[in-house]
Design an enzyme around this catalytic site. Structure first.
Site, PDB file in Angstrom:
ATOM      1  N   LYS A 189       0.844  -1.204   0.000  1.00 11.85           N
ATOM      2  CA  LYS A 189       0.000   0.000   0.000  1.00 11.85           C
ATOM      3  C   LYS A 189       0.872   1.244   0.000  1.00 11.85           C
ATOM      4  CE  LYS A 189      -1.770   2.602   3.179  1.00 11.85           C
ATOM      5  NZ  LYS A 189      -1.719   3.924   2.496  1.00 11.85           N
ATOM      6  N   GLU A 264      10.478   0.810  10.193  1.00 14.41           N
ATOM      7  CA  GLU A 264      11.452   1.881   9.955  1.00 14.41           C
ATOM      8  C   GLU A 264      10.705   3.169  10.246  1.00 14.41           C
ATOM      9  OE1 GLU A 264      13.248   4.662   8.944  1.00 14.41           O
ATOM     10  OE2 GLU A 264      12.976   4.184   6.832  1.00 14.41           O
ATOM     11  N   CYS A 298      13.414  10.546   7.197  1.00 13.23           N
ATOM     12  CA  CYS A 298      13.542  10.036   8.564  1.00 13.23           C
ATOM     13  C   CYS A 298      14.969  10.203   9.071  1.00 13.23           C
ATOM     14  CB  CYS A 298      13.114   8.580   8.607  1.00 13.23           C
ATOM     15  SG  CYS A 298      13.772   7.644   7.224  1.00 13.23           S
ATOM     16  N   GLU A 398      10.073  14.991  15.968  1.00  9.01           N
ATOM     17  CA  GLU A 398      10.365  14.966  14.540  1.00  9.01           C
ATOM     18  C   GLU A 398       9.468  15.982  13.830  1.00  9.01           C
ATOM     19  OE1 GLU A 398       9.315  11.359  12.267  1.00  9.01           O
ATOM     20  OE2 GLU A 398      11.275  11.555  11.314  1.00  9.01           O
TER      21      GLU A 398
HETATM   22  P1  NAP Z   1       2.055   7.694   8.751  1.00 10.04           P
HETATM   23  O1  NAP Z   1       0.696   7.844   9.246  1.00 10.04           O
HETATM   24  O2  NAP Z   1       2.994   6.896   9.557  1.00 10.04           O
HETATM   25  O3  NAP Z   1       1.964   7.097   7.254  1.00 10.04           O
HETATM   26  C1  NAP Z   1       2.852   6.195   6.666  1.00 10.04           C
HETATM   27  C2  NAP Z   1       2.077   5.111   5.954  1.00 10.04           C
HETATM   28  O4  NAP Z   1       1.281   4.379   6.884  1.00 10.04           O
HETATM   29  C3  NAP Z   1       1.096   5.633   4.912  1.00 10.04           C
HETATM   30  O5  NAP Z   1       1.029   4.732   3.824  1.00 10.04           O
HETATM   31  C4  NAP Z   1      -0.197   5.636   5.690  1.00 10.04           C
HETATM   32  O6  NAP Z   1      -1.300   5.615   4.834  1.00 10.04           O
HETATM   33  C5  NAP Z   1      -0.073   4.377   6.482  1.00 10.04           C
HETATM   34  N1  NAP Z   1      -0.943   4.281   7.658  1.00 10.04           N
HETATM   35  C6  NAP Z   1      -1.510   5.277   8.383  1.00 10.04           C
HETATM   36  N2  NAP Z   1      -2.228   4.774   9.400  1.00 10.04           N
HETATM   37  C7  NAP Z   1      -2.112   3.420   9.340  1.00 10.04           C
HETATM   38  C8  NAP Z   1      -2.615   2.336  10.120  1.00 10.04           C
HETATM   39  N3  NAP Z   1      -3.385   2.523  11.190  1.00 10.04           N
HETATM   40  N4  NAP Z   1      -2.279   1.070   9.765  1.00 10.04           N
HETATM   41  C9  NAP Z   1      -1.473   0.846   8.708  1.00 10.04           C
HETATM   42  N5  NAP Z   1      -0.985   1.831   7.928  1.00 10.04           N
HETATM   43  C10 NAP Z   1      -1.290   3.099   8.235  1.00 10.04           C
HETATM   44  O7  NAP Z   1       2.725   9.091   8.491  1.00 10.04           O
HETATM   45  P2  NAP Z   1       1.990  10.456   8.114  1.00 10.04           P
HETATM   46  O8  NAP Z   1       0.761  10.675   8.945  1.00 10.04           O
HETATM   47  O9  NAP Z   1       1.811  10.482   6.659  1.00 10.04           O
HETATM   48  O10 NAP Z   1       3.102  11.470   8.578  1.00 10.04           O
HETATM   49  C11 NAP Z   1       3.160  11.895   9.941  1.00 10.04           C
HETATM   50  C12 NAP Z   1       4.566  11.971  10.456  1.00 10.04           C
HETATM   51  O11 NAP Z   1       5.189  10.706  10.332  1.00 10.04           O
HETATM   52  C13 NAP Z   1       5.486  12.870   9.656  1.00 10.04           C
HETATM   53  O12 NAP Z   1       5.332  14.189   9.977  1.00 10.04           O
HETATM   54  C14 NAP Z   1       6.817  12.302  10.052  1.00 10.04           C
HETATM   55  O13 NAP Z   1       7.192  12.806  11.297  1.00 10.04           O
HETATM   56  C15 NAP Z   1       6.559  10.839  10.140  1.00 10.04           C
HETATM   57  N6  NAP Z   1       6.941  10.113   8.905  1.00 10.04           N
HETATM   58  C16 NAP Z   1       8.093   9.414   8.933  1.00 10.04           C
HETATM   59  C17 NAP Z   1       8.490   8.752   7.780  1.00 10.04           C
HETATM   60  C18 NAP Z   1       9.753   7.984   7.727  1.00 10.04           C
HETATM   61  O14 NAP Z   1      10.332   7.833   6.646  1.00 10.04           O
HETATM   62  N7  NAP Z   1      10.231   7.423   8.818  1.00 10.04           N
HETATM   63  C19 NAP Z   1       7.714   8.794   6.633  1.00 10.04           C
HETATM   64  C20 NAP Z   1       6.505   9.478   6.669  1.00 10.04           C
HETATM   65  C21 NAP Z   1       6.147  10.125   7.819  1.00 10.04           C
HETATM   66  P3  NAP Z   1      -1.974   6.996   4.363  1.00 10.04           P
HETATM   67  O15 NAP Z   1      -0.873   7.934   4.011  1.00 10.04           O
HETATM   68  O16 NAP Z   1      -2.737   6.591   3.197  1.00 10.04           O
HETATM   69  O17 NAP Z   1      -2.776   7.437   5.518  1.00 10.04           O
END
Ligand code: NAP
Ligand code: MG
Length: 507
Positions: A189, A264, A298, A398
């Protein structure tokens, strides 16, 4: 369902490369529910396309297709599996310009980065693991006389993969290439806001000869599709990149069938500059560490930790460099920094400027969304903030944007204490010409990766992952092949006539 593609704003090279449906069992199909969601161009928030959103029924369909494909795929010769990944790497290179444009349009990455980093790194990852497929081997263990014990590495089955929006093309390769090389089938996904490059990769996979059902790509909402994959009893493993908060939800969701989990997660990388550093390199490296990809990484060098004797000179030049970074439309080859990937995320990043001020932090540069032509997009200026203390929120949380928190130190011990003062432990950098200090710090910093006199280097052969709240498990190299396989120990009695437990002749 509607599948509007506003053709006018899309570069001609992308005609035919934008897919809006789910990729299940080798075919693009609509979601069962007919639901769609817009994916936007973060340069101006205009709609690129309406994308099908996967629901539970679609994921069940994908898992069943993957299960049907698994016996043949997992037993295919490893060299033949590798050959398909090698072909995919070639196809990515043949379509490099188109993939770079697609990634830049959907995510806001400057096209020059997509061309020289995202796309080549993606091709290299598939090529590395294409070559790995028949090099990753088991063991023979020297056990007691009379017995042969061999250990084979078996694939896990159907694995779920959930990737974020910051490097969609690269992260799908980091996840899919090793899983496939090891003989697993995949249900992936992408993030709902950046689905385009992974759907195009699905098409290139098919062109490379990937059998139907081995790879399934299903855009959908995290809380619906992502959560369902993480909970699903027929998924053997879930590999996730994203926030620490979602990582925790994934672990809970995985408990039902005790699936393997690989995480990760977030980071708050410390980038330490000692007084003996070669400053021009450190200044440039520190800017790259935080401003590349608008800080949405990240491993970003989000905390700039400066020896106080060089701090003023460093900050003067670093601030001048930050102010000179060219913000603009990601599709313009002169652009050095594009927009953040969504409006919601831009607002979140800007909220940290307010938090910084409330905490008594000093904004040295940036701190605003630029106006003029860029005001309709998700832009944030390169922002440098000096924190009062390492305990402040801006030094602990972060931000995931072009926002760097400056801290200063007097002694090596203090530098180390600052580096190790967050809950995260993903990447860290240090700049010094003292060899002993460099290795000592590398040993003592609590993180999965350390860069000495450089920052943010990655390679498919070198393990990538974190400690603490940055997650567990490693991507890349032989480590990730172990993550996508399980050991099977086989015992053979080769010359013992009778195993001497009950030493009586058989009647
Ligand atoms: P996130 O919620 O962790 O999203 C990452 C992935 O997980 C997306 O594909 C998201 O789908 C999915 N997801 C969300 N809720 C889920 C659940 N309950 N079960 C399974 N998968 C789920 O991150 P975000 O809300 O987009 O970003 C928020 C913060 O996360 C950022 O500001 C940053 O601090 C951190 N982040 C870190 C990384 C990294 O590389 N370590 C990458 C992204 C974000 P949808 O996007 O379709 O909701
Ligand atoms: Mg988008």
């Amino acid at each position: 369902m509607t599948q509007t593609i506003a053709k006018s704003q899309i570069p001609a090279s992308l005609q035919g490369a934008i897919h809006t449906q789910l990729f299940i069992d080798g075919k693009f199909v609509n979601a069962e529910s007919g639901e769609t969601m817009a994916t936007l161009n973060p340069h101006d928030n205009s709609e690129i396309a309406q994308i099908a959103m996967a629901g539970h029924a679609d994921i069940d369909k994908a898992i069943h297709a993957a299960q049907r494909a698994y016996p043949k795929w997992s037993r295919m010769s490893a060299m033949d599996r590798g050959r398909i990944l090698l072909k995919l790497a070639d196809l990515i290179e043949a379509n490099a310009e188109q993939l770079a444009m697609l990634e830049s349009l959907d995510t806001g990455h400057p096209i020059r980065d997509s061309r020289i980093l995202d796309v080549p790194r993606t091709a290299v990852t598939y090529r590395y693991f294409g070559g790995m497929a028949d090099k990753f081997q088991g063991d023979v263990v020297p056990v007691e006389a009379g017995f042969l014990n061999y250990v084979s590495r078996e694939p896990l089955g159907v694995v779920g993969q959930v990737v974020p929006w910051n490097f969609p093309l690269m992260f799908t390769s980091w996840k899919m290439a090793p899983a496939l090389a090891a003989g697993n089938c995949v249900v992936l996904k992408p993030a709902e806001i950046t689905p385009l490059s992974s759907l195009r990769i699905a098409e290139l996979m098919a062109e490379a000869g990937m059998p139907d059902g081995v790879v399934n790509i299903l855009p959908g909402l995290g809380q619906v599709a992502g959560q369902y994959i993480a909970e699903h009893p027929e998924i053997a493993k879930i590999a996730f990149t994203g926030s620490t908060a979602t990582g925790r939800r994934i672990v809970q969701a995985s408990a039902g069938n005790l699936k393997k989990v690989q995480l990760e997660l977030g980071g708050k990388g410390a980038n330490i500059v000692f007084e003996d550093a070669f400053l021009p390199a450190a200044i440039n490296g520190a800017a790259w560490a935080i401003f590349h990809n608008q800080g949405q990484a990240c491993i970003a060098g989000a905390r700039l930790v400066l020896h106080e004797s060089i701090a003023e000179e460093f900050l003067e030049k670093f601030t001048a460099l930050a102010k000179s970074i060219r913000l603009g439309n990601p599709l313009d080859p002169n652009t050095e920094m594009g927009p953040l990937t969504s409006q919601m995320h831009r607002d979140r990043v800007l909220s940290y400027v307010d938090i910084a001020r409330q905490e008594g932090g000093e904004v040295l540069s940036g701190g605003k969304a630029p106006g003029g032509d860029l005001s309709a997009g998700c832009y944030v200026e390169p922002t440098i903030v000096r924190a009062k203390s390492t305990h402040d929120r801006i030094a602990q949380e972060e931000v995931f944007g072009p926002f760097v928190t400056v801290l200063t130190f007097k002694t090596d011990e203090e530098a180390l204490a600052i580096a190790n003062s967050t809950e995260y432990g993903l990447g860290a950098g240090l700049w010094t010409r003292n060899l002993q200090r460099a290795h000592l710090m590398a040993r003592e910093i609590k993180s999965g990766m350390v860069w000495i006199n450089c920052y943010k280097r990655v390679n498919p052969g070198s393990p990538f992952g974190g400690v603490g709240q940055s997650g567990y498990g490693r991507e890349m190299g032989f480590d990730v092949m172990r993550e996508y396989t399980q050991a099977k120990s086989v015992w053979v009695n080769i010359d013992a006539q009778i195993v001497p437990h009950y030493p009586r002749p058989a009647k």
